[in-house]
Write an enzyme that holds these catalytic residues in place. Structure first.
Site, short mmCIF file in Angstrom:
data_model
loop_
_atom_site.label_atom_id
_atom_site.label_comp_id
_atom_site.label_asym_id
_atom_site.label_seq_id
_atom_site.Cartn_x
_atom_site.Cartn_y
_atom_site.Cartn_z
N TYR A 243 20.52 16.25 -2.45
CA TYR A 243 20.59 14.82 -2.10
C TYR A 243 21.03 14.65 -0.64
CZ TYR A 243 22.35 9.99 -2.28
OH TYR A 243 22.61 8.66 -2.03
N LYS B 266 18.79 13.11 2.41
CA LYS B 266 19.17 11.87 3.10
C LYS B 266 19.36 12.10 4.60
CE LYS B 266 19.36 8.62 -0.13
NZ LYS B 266 18.62 7.35 -0.06
N1 LIG Z 1 25.60 3.81 -5.29
C1 LIG Z 1 26.17 4.41 -4.27
O1 LIG Z 1 27.41 4.59 -4.22
C2 LIG Z 1 25.35 4.88 -3.10
C3 LIG Z 1 26.02 5.54 -2.06
C4 LIG Z 1 25.30 5.97 -0.97
C5 LIG Z 1 23.93 5.73 -0.89
N2 LIG Z 1 23.30 5.09 -1.91
C6 LIG Z 1 21.86 4.85 -1.78
O2 LIG Z 1 21.58 3.49 -2.08
C7 LIG Z 1 20.31 3.38 -2.73
C8 LIG Z 1 20.48 2.68 -4.07
O3 LIG Z 1 21.47 3.37 -4.80
P1 LIG Z 1 21.77 3.02 -6.33
O4 LIG Z 1 23.14 3.52 -6.62
O5 LIG Z 1 21.42 1.61 -6.61
O6 LIG Z 1 20.71 3.99 -7.03
P2 LIG Z 1 20.24 4.05 -8.58
O7 LIG Z 1 21.07 3.15 -9.43
O8 LIG Z 1 20.17 5.50 -8.92
O9 LIG Z 1 18.78 3.45 -8.52
C9 LIG Z 1 17.76 4.16 -7.87
C10 LIG Z 1 16.54 3.27 -7.80
O10 LIG Z 1 15.49 4.02 -7.17
C11 LIG Z 1 14.34 3.90 -8.01
N3 LIG Z 1 13.43 5.02 -7.84
C12 LIG Z 1 13.70 6.34 -7.94
N4 LIG Z 1 12.58 7.05 -7.73
C13 LIG Z 1 11.59 6.15 -7.49
C14 LIG Z 1 10.21 6.26 -7.21
N5 LIG Z 1 9.61 7.45 -7.12
N6 LIG Z 1 9.49 5.13 -7.01
C15 LIG Z 1 10.08 3.92 -7.10
N7 LIG Z 1 11.38 3.74 -7.38
C16 LIG Z 1 12.12 4.86 -7.57
C17 LIG Z 1 14.91 3.83 -9.42
O11 LIG Z 1 13.91 3.37 -10.29
P3 LIG Z 1 13.80 3.85 -11.86
O12 LIG Z 1 14.60 2.84 -12.63
O13 LIG Z 1 12.34 3.79 -12.12
O14 LIG Z 1 14.37 5.23 -11.95
C18 LIG Z 1 16.05 2.84 -9.18
O15 LIG Z 1 15.56 1.53 -9.08
C19 LIG Z 1 19.77 4.80 -2.84
O16 LIG Z 1 18.93 5.06 -1.74
C20 LIG Z 1 21.02 5.66 -2.76
O17 LIG Z 1 20.77 6.95 -2.30
C21 LIG Z 1 23.98 4.67 -3.01
#
Ligand SMILES: NC(=O)c1ccc[n+]([C@@H]2O[C@H](COP(=O)([O-])OP(=O)(O)OC[C@H]3O[C@@H](n4cnc5c(N)ncnc54)[C@H](OP(=O)(O)O)[C@@H]3O)[C@@H](O)[C@H]2O)c1
Length: 264
Positions: free
Chosen positions: A164, A168
């Site tokens: 990951y 990123k």
């Molecule tokens: N949460 C945190 O603390 C955190 C921290 C740092 C960075 N981020 C970044 O912020 C963003 C959102 O994080 P999150 O926590 O909301 O992530 P999450 O809950 O894991 O959700 C990931 C999203 O990406 C979608 N996705 C994955 N593969 C895909 C594909 N091939 N085509 C279309 N959609 C796809 C998933 O859809 P499905 O439902 O279909 O799987 C889901 O809607 C990400 O880029 C993550 O790396 C998050």
């Protein structure tokens, strides 16, 4: 009204972007690979300003079909693209780089991370650039993470999520390449970390909770004020404020939801 595409909108931060932007009166296109299986999107279906489109960010055919539908609805332009989707393996999240049980598991995790977290945003951006060039705001926000900042990771000595973190870091360089190419056209590309955000749909197991506490302790070495995760609403509010302020002179930068290089 400004138009936004949110790629990866089925849950978590992406879903919050959609709800927040639509509530502010924007025209929002929510892209998800399985919109029918997203409880959150089904609840937003039919709300003013929201169009739900089926698209997998690793599949250019589905992205092109979505872009065609966006162009048809807007008259050809798009103001803002948000590359939110990402793959985070829950199986391998707390392994170190040489702790995979088999070579194949390592290969699978790294390949899926690269395909989703690097190629996905690149394919999505390339396909929407012709629309963005015709838009008014001309901005692309790509979600990265503070644990893709080598200086922070070294200081925190955070050893986990190798595939990951590596992927990123890769998408940040793509952000730079876009900034260089499209500066002359006034396009703004920003990579952003949302902070540590609680997007879990289930309560963590005791094992995961122990790892999360270990992560918190590592982060506190760098940021002693860190108290734990923020909500998706807090994160989205903060990121959109950073995006609103961004101009072409900021293009290519990688910042946090605070608009700085402080990740927490
Ligand atoms: N949460 C945190 O603390 C955190 C921290 C740092 C960075 N981020 C970044 O912020 C963003 C959102 O994080 P999150 O926590 O909301 O992530 P999450 O809950 O894991 O959700 C990931 C999203 O990406 C979608 N996705 C994955 N593969 C895909 C594909 N091939 N085509 C279309 N959609 C796809 C998933 O859809 P499905 O439902 O279909 O799987 C889901 O809607 C990400 O880029 C993550 O790396 C998050």
């Amino acid at each position: 009204m400004p138009s936004y595409v949110v790629a990866g909108a089925s849950r978590g931060i992406g879903l919050e972007f959609v709800a927040h932007l639509a509530a502010k009166g924007n025209q929002v296109f929510a892209l998800a690979r399985n919109p029918d299986q997203s409880k959150g999107l089904q609840e937003l279906k039919g709300k003013p300003g929201i169009t739900i489109l089926k698209a997998d960010i690793t599949d250019p055919v589905s992205l092109r079909a979505a872009a065609a539908q966006v162009a048809k609805a807007t008259g050809g332009g798009l103001d803002v693209l948000i590359n939110n989707a990402a793959y985070v393996s829950h199986k391998y999240e707390f392994l170190q780089i040489d702790e995979f049980q088999t070579d194949q598991e390592l290969i699978d995790d790294f390949k899926l991370s690269f395909d989703t977290n690097v190629l996905g945003p690149v394919l999505t951006t390339n396909i929407f650039i012709p629309l963005l060039l015709k838009g008014n705001l001309k901005k692309v926000l790509t979600l990265s993470t503070g644990i893709a900042d080598a200086a922070f990771v070294l200081k925190a000595e955070y050893p986990y999520s190798p595939a990951y973190c590596v992927s990123k870091t890769g998408v940040e360089m793509a952000n730079v390449k876009y900034a260089i190419k499209y500066k002359k056209d006034g396009l703004v590309f920003l990579a952003i970390s949302p902070g540590v955000v609680n997007t879990a749909e289930e309560a963590p197991t005791p094992e995961v909770m122990a790892k999360l506490q270990e992560m918190g302790a590592a982060f506190q070495k760098v940021a002693p004020h860190f108290k734990g995760p923020i909500t998706p609403a807090e994160s989205v509010n903060a990121m959109l404020a950073v995006l609103d302020r961004a101009t072409v002179k900021d293009s290519g930068s990688f910042v946090s939801h605070l608009g700085t290089r402080e990740w927490l």
